[in-house]
Design a protein around this motif. Structure first.
Motif, short mmCIF file in Angstrom:
data_model
loop_
_atom_site.label_atom_id
_atom_site.label_comp_id
_atom_site.label_asym_id
_atom_site.label_seq_id
_atom_site.Cartn_x
_atom_site.Cartn_y
_atom_site.Cartn_z
N TYR A 144 -7.29 3.78 0.32
CA TYR A 144 -7.31 4.91 1.25
C TYR A 144 -8.08 6.09 0.64
O TYR A 144 -7.95 7.22 1.09
N GLN A 183 -6.52 -12.12 9.25
CA GLN A 183 -5.37 -11.45 9.88
C GLN A 183 -5.53 -11.39 11.40
O GLN A 183 -4.59 -11.67 12.14
N TYR A 195 -4.49 -1.83 18.04
CA TYR A 195 -4.81 -1.51 16.63
C TYR A 195 -6.32 -1.47 16.46
O TYR A 195 -6.87 -0.57 15.84
N ASP A 234 3.82 -5.57 2.63
CA ASP A 234 2.57 -4.95 3.12
C ASP A 234 2.83 -3.49 3.45
O ASP A 234 2.16 -2.92 4.32
N HIS A 266 -2.02 -12.45 4.64
CA HIS A 266 -1.96 -12.39 6.12
C HIS A 266 -2.08 -13.81 6.69
O HIS A 266 -1.09 -14.42 7.03
N ILE A 308 -7.00 3.15 9.64
CA ILE A 308 -7.10 3.31 8.19
C ILE A 308 -7.80 4.63 7.85
O ILE A 308 -7.38 5.35 6.94
N HIS A 319 0.88 -1.17 0.00
CA HIS A 319 0.00 0.00 0.00
C HIS A 319 0.92 1.23 0.00
O HIS A 319 0.83 2.06 0.89
N ASN A 340 2.66 -0.12 4.44
CA ASN A 340 1.53 0.78 4.67
C ASN A 340 1.80 1.55 5.96
O ASN A 340 2.64 1.15 6.77
N PRO A 341 1.11 2.69 6.14
CA PRO A 341 1.47 3.56 7.27
C PRO A 341 1.00 3.05 8.63
O PRO A 341 1.49 3.51 9.66
N GLY A 342 0.05 2.09 8.66
CA GLY A 342 -0.53 1.70 9.94
C GLY A 342 0.05 0.45 10.55
O GLY A 342 0.41 0.41 11.72
N SER A 343 0.15 -0.60 9.73
CA SER A 343 0.53 -1.89 10.31
C SER A 343 1.89 -2.40 9.83
O SER A 343 2.38 -3.40 10.35
N HIS A 386 -11.87 -1.69 1.85
CA HIS A 386 -10.76 -1.75 2.82
C HIS A 386 -11.26 -1.34 4.20
O HIS A 386 -10.89 -1.93 5.21
N ARG A 444 1.39 7.59 10.27
CA ARG A 444 0.63 7.27 11.48
C ARG A 444 1.57 7.06 12.67
O ARG A 444 1.34 6.21 13.53
N HIS A 495 -7.31 -9.75 1.80
CA HIS A 495 -6.77 -9.69 3.17
C HIS A 495 -7.68 -10.58 4.00
O HIS A 495 -8.84 -10.22 4.25
N ALA A 529 3.72 -6.82 9.20
CA ALA A 529 2.50 -6.44 9.95
C ALA A 529 2.44 -7.22 11.26
O ALA A 529 2.08 -6.67 12.30
O1 NIG Z 1 -2.59 -5.03 5.15
N1 NIG Z 1 -5.15 -5.21 6.88
C1 NIG Z 1 -5.59 -4.23 6.26
N2 NIG Z 1 -4.87 -3.35 5.63
C2 NIG Z 1 -3.54 -3.05 5.90
C3 NIG Z 1 -3.42 -2.09 7.01
C4 NIG Z 1 -3.74 -0.77 6.56
C5 NIG Z 1 -3.59 0.29 7.57
O2 NIG Z 1 -3.57 0.05 8.79
O3 NIG Z 1 -3.49 1.41 7.06
C6 NIG Z 1 -2.72 -4.30 6.12
O4 NIG Z 1 -2.21 -4.57 7.22
#
Ligand code: NIG
Ligand code: FE
Length: 412
Positions: free
Chosen positions: A150, A251, A100, A323, A271, A110, A80, A325-328, A183, A87, A248, A296
């Motif tokens: 997003y 997870q 989370y 994977d 995942h 997200i 992503h 991405n800014p969150g996980s 998402h 974040r 996904h 992640a």
């Molecule tokens: O692959 N699991 C869902 N989507 C992302 C996390 C995206 C986010 O936290 O921004 C993932 O871990």
């Protein structure tokens, strides 16, 4: 022997390095010591031991390396990398005790990246993602999958996918895109998830397909995202529209998403920490790849590992991806992903390299053209300053990448 003639394209031979072809069945890593590769234009025309190079290739240009290891160029099959903002604050909250899931339920997670992504212009998105892409490229990346997800409305999902495609054009890396409209539930649809799924199915999917913006359709089947029934609607429509499917799945909990997606013929389920044997059997029957995402798992400090032994037992191919991405998983190193695949998920170093080459190609439906070094495949190779492939995933923070061949030509 007959050598196919490729008019107007460079025909040359590369020698002097060892080569991990990653072709299954023979030596481990498909290893060829003291190899030669013949390139005809963008494709591999011959590969084997240098001492076995057939006479008709003797007249081709020849380059001799002073050593090193050649592998297929790496493939990141789940990212992503296009998004606005970051974040870091949320990470800090997690380390102060929030989970989370708490953060996602409170409208962060997200959705906070959705806000920043909607506020960013297409150019802003390209520029910020470019940095992440360059970091991945510095470790031998040849192909990357990039998701939307997003934007969560027609305009912003299309904007993200156009930014992803622009990155491919600017960098020369092969970019494949996944539409990930399902998402998260955008704020203005709170309490109306089915209405949002209707929007995804009836408006977003047809629009991204009409403009040729996506190769695959993805979704997030999870207790903090969408139910199996909701995701099924999205994937069924995507299949009708001719897109490859991925998901996904399992997870944070088991929703039966992997089994459902596999039964629809998904290329990959990703995942999979909570996948059960029924899901794995369905994946095995369908030839669906398991894409494991140790970044992640690590970053969210998860403790339940994906059932690697069961995946092996049922012959499900295992790919690995960042994977990013800014969150996980704010992670832009496939070498570190390989190391994590070994240390966290107990993969062997050979499985880890296969996970970012041969199996990743399978997860993208690109087995015919990339992922292994064999005749007829596209000549995408990475050259490393190591002698043995286990040295790639072994050091933390080192980068032995020297150079890359893309479509038969040196880059960098
Ligand atoms: O692959 N699991 C869902 N989507 C992302 C996390 C995206 C986010 O936290 O921004 C993932 O871990
Ligand atoms: Fe993801």
């Amino acid at each position: 022997m007959e050598i196919p003639h490729h008019a107007g394209t460079r025909q040359w031979v590369l020698e002097g390095a060892h080569l991990a072809s990653m072709v299954r069945g023979g030596a481990s890593y498909g290893m060829i010591d003291n190899a030669a590769v013949a390139f005809a234009g963008s494709d591999i025309a011959w590969v084997g031991k240098a001492t076995d190079l057939p006479a008709p290739y003797f007249g081709w240009d020849k380059e001799v390396l002073p050593g090193g290891l050649l592998t297929p160029a790496l493939i990141d099959c789940h990212t992503h990398i296009v998004y606005g903002g970051d974040r870091a604050k949320e990470w800090e909250m997690r380390l102060n005790g929030a989970t989370y899931t708490d953060i996602a339920r409170a409208g962060g997670g997200i959705l906070s990246t959705v806000e920043a992504t909607r506020a960013a212009s297409e150019d802003d998105l390209v520029i910020s993602a470019q940095q992440r892409l360059e970091t991945l490229m510095a470790e031998g990346l040849g192909t990357i999958e990039i998701k939307s997800g997003y934007g969560l409305d027609v305009h912003n999902e299309c904007k993200m996918l156009r930014a992803a495609q622009a990155l491919g054009m600017a960098s020369g890396v092969r970019v494949k895109t996944s539409f990930l409209g399902a998402h998260a539930l955008p704020q203005d649809y709170a309490g109306r998830a089915d209405d949002y799924i209707d929007l995804v199915v009836k408006e977003m999917l047809p629009e991204v397909v009409r403009h040729n913006l996506t190769d695959y359709c993805d979704g997030f089947c999870e207790n903090i995202a969408f139910t199996q029934a909701q995701i099924r609607k999205v994937l069924e429509k995507a299949k009708l529209l001719g897109l490859g499917l991925r998901l996904h799945a399992e997870q944070l909990s088991n929703q039966g998403g992997a089994q459902m997606a596999a039964e629809l013929g998904a290329l990959s389920c990703d995942h999979l920490e909570y996948v059960d044997e029924a899901g794995i059997k369905a994946m095995a029957r369908a030839g669906t790849k398991a894409v494991l995402l140790p970044g992640a798992f690590y970053f969210l400090q998860e403790t339940k590992k994906p059932p690697v032994e069961l995946l092996r037992e049922h012959g499900v191919g295992i790919a690995l991806a960042s994977d990013c991405n800014p969150g996980s998983s704010p992670l832009t190193s496939l070498l570190l992903v390989m190391n994590m695949g070994c240390t966290l998920f107990d993969l062997t170093p050979e499985e880890a390299l296969a996970g970012v080459t041969r199996e990743a190609a399978g997860a993208l439906g690109l087995t015919e053209s990339i992922g292994t070094l064999e005749v007829g495949k596209r000549a995408d190779l990475a050259l490393w300053d190591v002698e043995h492939p286990a040295q790639l995933a072994y050091p933390l923070g080192a980068n032995p990448h020297l150079s890359q061949i893309r479509a038969g030509q040196w880059v960098l």
